[in-house]
Design a protein around this motif. Structure first.
Motif, short mmCIF file in Angstrom:
data_model
loop_
_atom_site.label_atom_id
_atom_site.label_comp_id
_atom_site.label_asym_id
_atom_site.label_seq_id
_atom_site.Cartn_x
_atom_site.Cartn_y
_atom_site.Cartn_z
N PHE A 1 13.08 4.66 -1.34
CA PHE A 1 12.76 5.09 0.02
C PHE A 1 11.25 5.04 0.20
N HIS A 2 10.78 3.94 0.79
CA HIS A 2 9.34 3.73 0.93
C HIS A 2 9.10 2.89 2.18
N PRO A 3 8.03 3.17 2.93
CA PRO A 3 7.79 2.43 4.18
C PRO A 3 7.75 0.91 4.05
N VAL A 4 7.25 0.37 2.93
CA VAL A 4 7.10 -1.08 2.83
C VAL A 4 8.17 -1.73 1.95
N ILE A 5 9.24 -1.00 1.66
CA ILE A 5 10.36 -1.58 0.90
C ILE A 5 11.56 -1.66 1.82
N ASP A 6 12.07 -2.86 2.01
CA ASP A 6 13.20 -3.09 2.90
C ASP A 6 14.42 -2.33 2.39
N PRO A 7 15.03 -1.48 3.22
CA PRO A 7 16.16 -0.67 2.77
C PRO A 7 17.42 -1.47 2.48
N ALA B 1 4.93 -1.04 7.90
CA ALA B 1 6.22 -0.57 7.40
C ALA B 1 7.36 -1.50 7.83
N VAL B 2 8.34 -1.64 6.93
CA VAL B 2 9.58 -2.34 7.26
C VAL B 2 10.76 -1.38 7.21
N ASN B 3 10.53 -0.19 6.67
CA ASN B 3 11.54 0.87 6.69
C ASN B 3 11.06 1.91 7.70
N ARG B 4 11.57 1.80 8.93
CA ARG B 4 11.10 2.66 10.01
C ARG B 4 11.45 4.12 9.76
N GLU B 5 12.59 4.39 9.15
CA GLU B 5 12.97 5.77 8.88
C GLU B 5 11.96 6.42 7.94
N ALA B 6 11.59 5.72 6.89
CA ALA B 6 10.60 6.25 5.95
C ALA B 6 9.26 6.46 6.64
N CYS B 7 8.89 5.53 7.49
CA CYS B 7 7.63 5.64 8.22
C CYS B 7 7.63 6.86 9.13
N ASP B 8 8.72 7.07 9.86
CA ASP B 8 8.81 8.19 10.79
C ASP B 8 8.81 9.53 10.06
N LEU B 9 9.37 9.57 8.86
CA LEU B 9 9.46 10.82 8.11
C LEU B 9 8.15 11.22 7.44
N LEU B 10 7.18 10.34 7.46
CA LEU B 10 5.90 10.66 6.83
C LEU B 10 5.26 11.91 7.43
N VAL B 11 5.52 12.15 8.72
CA VAL B 11 4.93 13.33 9.38
C VAL B 11 5.69 14.60 9.03
N VAL C 1 8.82 -9.55 -4.67
CA VAL C 1 9.07 -8.41 -5.56
C VAL C 1 10.28 -7.67 -5.04
N ILE C 2 11.31 -7.56 -5.86
CA ILE C 2 12.56 -6.92 -5.45
C ILE C 2 12.92 -5.84 -6.46
N PHE C 3 13.07 -4.60 -6.00
CA PHE C 3 13.44 -3.49 -6.87
C PHE C 3 14.94 -3.51 -7.13
N SER D 1 17.40 -5.04 1.38
CA SER D 1 17.21 -6.00 0.28
C SER D 1 16.41 -5.45 -0.89
N ASN D 2 15.77 -4.30 -0.71
CA ASN D 2 14.88 -3.69 -1.72
C ASN D 2 13.66 -4.56 -2.01
N GLU D 3 13.33 -5.47 -1.09
CA GLU D 3 12.15 -6.33 -1.27
C GLU D 3 10.91 -5.67 -0.70
N VAL D 4 9.80 -5.80 -1.41
CA VAL D 4 8.53 -5.24 -0.97
C VAL D 4 7.90 -6.16 0.08
N ASN D 5 7.39 -5.57 1.16
CA ASN D 5 6.68 -6.33 2.17
C ASN D 5 5.24 -6.56 1.68
N LEU D 6 4.96 -7.76 1.22
CA LEU D 6 3.64 -8.08 0.68
C LEU D 6 2.73 -8.75 1.70
#
Length: 269
Positions: free
Chosen positions: A127-133, A175-185, A120-122, A135-140
């Protein structure tokens, strides 16, 4: 206003004119065949045709299951050019991505369903933890570690897309987008980045299609004198339509040629 670029006539013509069922397919298979080489090594063209024919039925059944699930806010349609590519649009109704309208493609492997999970590619950056920044591919992989064709289906992938936008924090563990993951807090900063993704998705909504494929989902800006009458018709309650005929794909499965026996010939096959 959402619409497809054209009516899918491929399935209608190929199923009603291109192939007429005559008894059981098993009657034309030679003894000693196997799934990889049904008609023997000397009939490679026939083997290739059968595999393509079977794959089309599998994908047809997958699409039928998607329709029966009636997944709210998600619209998909196989490409007219290749059934291995599906065009999709996801409407997010709640949460940090509320009002986002995200386009995506589903890519099936050439060996589908005997392959790894679909991709799945957007189309735009999300900007989402499981979307590669990149390739825009979802980590399934977390949702579908092993793709088993007898248990996993495309409608489940679509449900996962819904879930991951409504349950962002639960996706942090894969997560594959570490920045998005870190910003969750940092709730305020994270929501600001989500809104940027939403805004970008809406800015691209009316762009010219990147393909001439007639099944690509396009949007038109609402024009009252054109769309008011259409909207009124859509809002009118519709009478139930009685089903007719038989499907060669059994409900809830992707097995082809599973029409219920209607004659002694079918029962014998």
């Amino acid at each position: 206003m959402i619409q497809s670029m054209g009516r899918d006539t491929k399935g209608d013509s190929s199923s009603s004119e291109g192939f007429t069922r005559q008894g059981s397919l098993r009657r034309v298979l030679p003894s000693g065949h196997n799934k990889e080489n049904l008609f023997g090594k000397q009939n490679e063209d026939l083997n290739k045709f059968y595999k393509q024919f079977h794959q089309e039925y599998v994908i047809l059944a997958e699409y039928k299951m998607v329709q029966s699930e009636q997944i709210g806010g998600v619209y998909v349609i196989p490409s007219q050019e290749s059934s291995l590519v599906w065009f999709g649009v996801l409407f997010v109704r709640t949460g940090p991505y509320e009002d986002g309208i995200f386009r995506f493609n589903i890519h099936l492997d050439e060996a589908f369903p005997n392959s790894a999970h679909p991709k799945v590619i957007f189309h735009s950056e999300v900007f989402h933890p499981v979307i590669d920044p990149q390739s825009n591919e979802v980590n399934l992989h977390a949702g579908f570690p092993i793709w088993q064709k007898s248990e996993q289906h495309i409608w489940q992938v679509l449900k996962y897309l819904q879930w991951m936008f409504d349950n962002v924090e639960a996706t942090a563990s894969h997560a594959v987008n570490r920045e998005a993951c870190d910003l969750l807090v940092k709730e305020a900063e994270f929501k600001a980045r989500c809104k940027q993704s939403v805004q970008l998705s809406r800015e691209k909504l009316y762009e010219r299609p990147p393909t001439d494929d007639k099944h690509y989902i396009v949007f038109e800006e609402y024009t009252p004198h054109i769309h008011d009458s259409v909207r009124a018709t859509m809002l009118q309650p519709s009478a139930p339509v009685a089903s007719a005929g038989h499907s060669w794909v059994k409900e809830g499965t992707f097995r082809p040629l599973t029409k219920e026996p209607s004659s002694s010939t079918d029962q014998e096959s």
